[in-house]
Motif scaffolding. Structure first.
Motif, PDB file in Angstrom:
ATOM      1  N   PHE A 237       0.528 -60.056  -3.424  1.00 44.78           N
ATOM      2  CA  PHE A 237       1.343 -60.212  -2.227  1.00 44.78           C
ATOM      3  C   PHE A 237       1.015 -61.560  -1.583  1.00 44.78           C
ATOM      4  O   PHE A 237      -0.149 -61.848  -1.296  1.00 44.78           O
ATOM      5  N   LEU A 238       2.044 -62.374  -1.350  1.00 41.82           N
ATOM      6  CA  LEU A 238       1.891 -63.666  -0.684  1.00 41.82           C
ATOM      7  C   LEU A 238       2.666 -63.608   0.623  1.00 41.82           C
ATOM      8  O   LEU A 238       3.896 -63.491   0.623  1.00 41.82           O
ATOM      9  N   SER A 239       1.950 -63.695   1.747  1.00 39.88           N
ATOM     10  CA  SER A 239       2.581 -63.460   3.049  1.00 39.88           C
ATOM     11  C   SER A 239       2.417 -64.653   3.984  1.00 39.88           C
ATOM     12  O   SER A 239       1.293 -65.095   4.263  1.00 39.88           O
ATOM     13  N   GLY A 240       3.543 -65.174   4.468  1.00 42.03           N
ATOM     14  CA  GLY A 240       3.529 -66.225   5.484  1.00 42.03           C
ATOM     15  C   GLY A 240       3.461 -65.594   6.863  1.00 42.03           C
ATOM     16  O   GLY A 240       4.352 -64.845   7.257  1.00 42.03           O
ATOM     17  N   LEU A 241       2.417 -65.892   7.621  1.00 40.02           N
ATOM     18  CA  LEU A 241       2.207 -65.227   8.908  1.00 40.02           C
ATOM     19  C   LEU A 241       3.110 -65.752  10.012  1.00 40.02           C
ATOM     20  O   LEU A 241       3.149 -65.173  11.098  1.00 40.02           O
ATOM     21  N   ARG A 242       3.842 -66.826   9.744  1.00 39.52           N
ATOM     22  CA  ARG A 242       4.810 -67.335  10.726  1.00 39.52           C
ATOM     23  C   ARG A 242       6.249 -67.088  10.250  1.00 39.52           C
ATOM     24  O   ARG A 242       7.177 -67.752  10.694  1.00 39.52           O
ATOM     25  N   ASP A 243       6.407 -66.136   9.365  1.00 35.33           N
ATOM     26  CA  ASP A 243       7.732 -65.793   8.853  1.00 35.33           C
ATOM     27  C   ASP A 243       8.648 -65.433  10.020  1.00 35.33           C
ATOM     28  O   ASP A 243       8.397 -64.476  10.754  1.00 35.33           O
ATOM     29  N   GLU A 244       9.694 -66.201  10.187  1.00 35.82           N
ATOM     30  CA  GLU A 244      10.606 -66.023  11.310  1.00 35.82           C
ATOM     31  C   GLU A 244      11.744 -65.063  10.999  1.00 35.82           C
ATOM     32  O   GLU A 244      12.533 -64.715  11.895  1.00 35.82           O
ATOM     33  N   LEU A 245      11.858 -64.614   9.756  1.00 36.42           N
ATOM     34  CA  LEU A 245      12.942 -63.724   9.362  1.00 36.42           C
ATOM     35  C   LEU A 245      12.438 -62.321   9.051  1.00 36.42           C
ATOM     36  O   LEU A 245      12.916 -61.338   9.630  1.00 36.42           O
ATOM     37  N   VAL A 246      11.503 -62.209   8.123  1.00 34.60           N
ATOM     38  CA  VAL A 246      10.915 -60.914   7.776  1.00 34.60           C
ATOM     39  C   VAL A 246       9.557 -60.795   8.459  1.00 34.60           C
ATOM     40  O   VAL A 246       8.655 -61.592   8.178  1.00 34.60           O
ATOM     41  N   PRO A 247       9.383 -59.844   9.362  1.00 37.61           N
ATOM     42  CA  PRO A 247       8.091 -59.710  10.043  1.00 37.61           C
ATOM     43  C   PRO A 247       6.951 -59.558   9.036  1.00 37.61           C
ATOM     44  O   PRO A 247       7.061 -58.772   8.079  1.00 37.61           O
ATOM     45  N   PRO A 248       5.866 -60.310   9.187  1.00 38.25           N
ATOM     46  CA  PRO A 248       4.732 -60.194   8.264  1.00 38.25           C
ATOM     47  C   PRO A 248       4.207 -58.759   8.144  1.00 38.25           C
ATOM     48  O   PRO A 248       3.596 -58.415   7.129  1.00 38.25           O
ATOM     49  N   SER A 249       4.455 -57.939   9.159  1.00 43.17           N
ATOM     50  CA  SER A 249       4.014 -56.541   9.097  1.00 43.17           C
ATOM     51  C   SER A 249       4.660 -55.802   7.930  1.00 43.17           C
ATOM     52  O   SER A 249       4.102 -54.826   7.414  1.00 43.17           O
ATOM     53  N   HIS A 250       5.830 -56.250   7.482  1.00 37.44           N
ATOM     54  CA  HIS A 250       6.486 -55.614   6.346  1.00 37.44           C
ATOM     55  C   HIS A 250       5.635 -55.768   5.087  1.00 37.44           C
ATOM     56  O   HIS A 250       5.496 -54.826   4.300  1.00 37.44           O
ATOM     57  N   MET A 251       5.087 -56.957   4.887  1.00 38.23           N
ATOM     58  CA  MET A 251       4.237 -57.179   3.718  1.00 38.23           C
ATOM     59  C   MET A 251       2.964 -56.344   3.807  1.00 38.23           C
ATOM     60  O   MET A 251       2.476 -55.825   2.796  1.00 38.23           O
ATOM     61  N   GLN A 252       2.437 -56.208   5.013  1.00 36.31           N
ATOM     62  CA  GLN A 252       1.242 -55.382   5.190  1.00 36.31           C
ATOM     63  C   GLN A 252       1.541 -53.927   4.852  1.00 36.31           C
ATOM     64  O   GLN A 252       0.729 -53.241   4.205  1.00 36.31           O
ATOM     65  N   MET A 253       2.703 -53.454   5.269  1.00 36.54           N
ATOM     66  CA  MET A 253       3.072 -52.070   4.976  1.00 36.54           C
ATOM     67  C   MET A 253       3.283 -51.854   3.483  1.00 36.54           C
ATOM     68  O   MET A 253       2.883 -50.811   2.932  1.00 36.54           O
TER      69      MET A 253
END
Length: 319
Positions: A237-253
């Motif tokens: 999983f590669l997650s951008g914490l400043r993602d302005e479209l998909v909340p980073p919480s989605h990747m965490q879930m």
């Protein structure tokens, strides 16, 4: 005063009804955007512009739709993994060529860039059912090739592409070696609730009282959260914490759900990563994370099975 309150309630109800109707009627146009505003559907450039060795590939999905892809190749003497790349929902594969060029330089891999139906030079119209078939057709094409190591096929999906890739990996545990997901949402249902807050009571993840009413009308739910724990392959999983479209919480879930049944999960976040530029803002750390993942789960085979296979084919042809 009573009349005013009634008018207010009716007005609010009317807005909700109109919003619901628009969402149901126009949902494909909201989810799939093959043509960016002000640009043509045609590819603005090809891999040749970036001096990449590539092959135009045309093949058909299982329902007969003619599809197009670019197979961007490494030098024959540098056998590496083959990345099956699934793009985001907007634009076409040409808009990802800079990323692919750097990927090939950093990871020494081949990249197969699928153009979804209705995108680029592929025929048809996009839909979840159709794109799932397109992804399977792309994988089946790769499995039949004799110029790659078919035991080292890695799926890479960003945003919508992550949902596509997750479905493909779930359906093909014996053909896909590993999967990489970048800035992917839990589901289109949850994204709709974020993009249209006034509809959040009617659409989104199922609550304690069961599915919300509009969920039944969404034709492309792409509910990655419901299948992520069924993927058997290693997942990065590669997650951008400043993602302005998909909340980073989605990747965490997604990660939390995946590790319930899959120990081979890796999660790397990038503090400055936005939805489309995590690969750029992440710099060398981004590529190092992928390389370490591939080294562990898709290692290079010492014996070159590809050259042997090609040699056998030539011998058969000569015989």
């Amino acid at each position: 005063m009573v009349s005013f309150l009634k008018a207010l309630v009716y007005g609010a109800g009317g807005v909700v009804v109109v919003g619901m109707a628009a969402l149901v009627a126009l949902q494909e146009r909201l989810v799939y955007v093959p043509v960016l505003p002000g640009l043509a559907r045609a590819y603005p450039i090809t891999p040749a512009r970036l001096r990449l060795d590539y092959e135009d590939v045309f093949f058909r999905s299982s329902d007969g739709v003619r599809l197009h892809a670019w197979f961007v190749k490494q030098s024959p003497w540098k056998p590496g993994p083959t990345v099956l790349f699934f793009q985001e929902n907007a634009g076409n594969i040409a808009h990802r060529l800079e990323f692919v060029q750097i990927m090939m330089q950093k990871l020494h891999c081949n990249v197969f860039m699928l153009s979804y139906r209705g995108y680029g030079e592929s025929d048809g119209y996009p839909s979840q059912h159709g794109i799932i078939m397109d992804a399977q057709a792309a994988l089946d094409h790769l499995i039949q090739r004799t110029d790659i190591d078919t035991s080292r096929i890695v799926v890479f999906g960003r945003s919508l592409g992550g949902a596509v890739g997750a479905m493909l990996a779930r359906n093909n545990p014996d053909k896909v070696s590993a999967i990489i997901l970048e800035n992917t949402f839990t589901s289109i249902l949850d994204m709709a609730a974020i993009m249209f807050p006034f509809l959040k009571w009617f659409i989104g993840s199922n609550g304690p009282k069961g599915p919300k009413i509009l969920n039944y009308f969404v034709r492309s739910p792409w509910s990655t959260i419901d299948i992520i724990d069924k993927i058997e392959q290693p997942i990065l999983f590669l997650s951008g914490l400043r993602d302005e479209l998909v909340p980073p919480s989605h990747m965490q879930m997604l990660r939390s759900k995946a590790i319930e049944n899959n120990r081979d999960c890796r999660f790397v976040d990038f503090p400055n990563g936005m939805h489309m530029d995590t690969w750029y803002s992440g710099g060398d750390r981004y590529w190092r994370a992928i390389q370490l993942f591939l080294d562990q789960y898709v290692p290079e085979i010492k014996e070159c099975n590809i050259s042997c296979k090609v040699g056998e084919d030539k011998d058969e042809a000569a015989g």
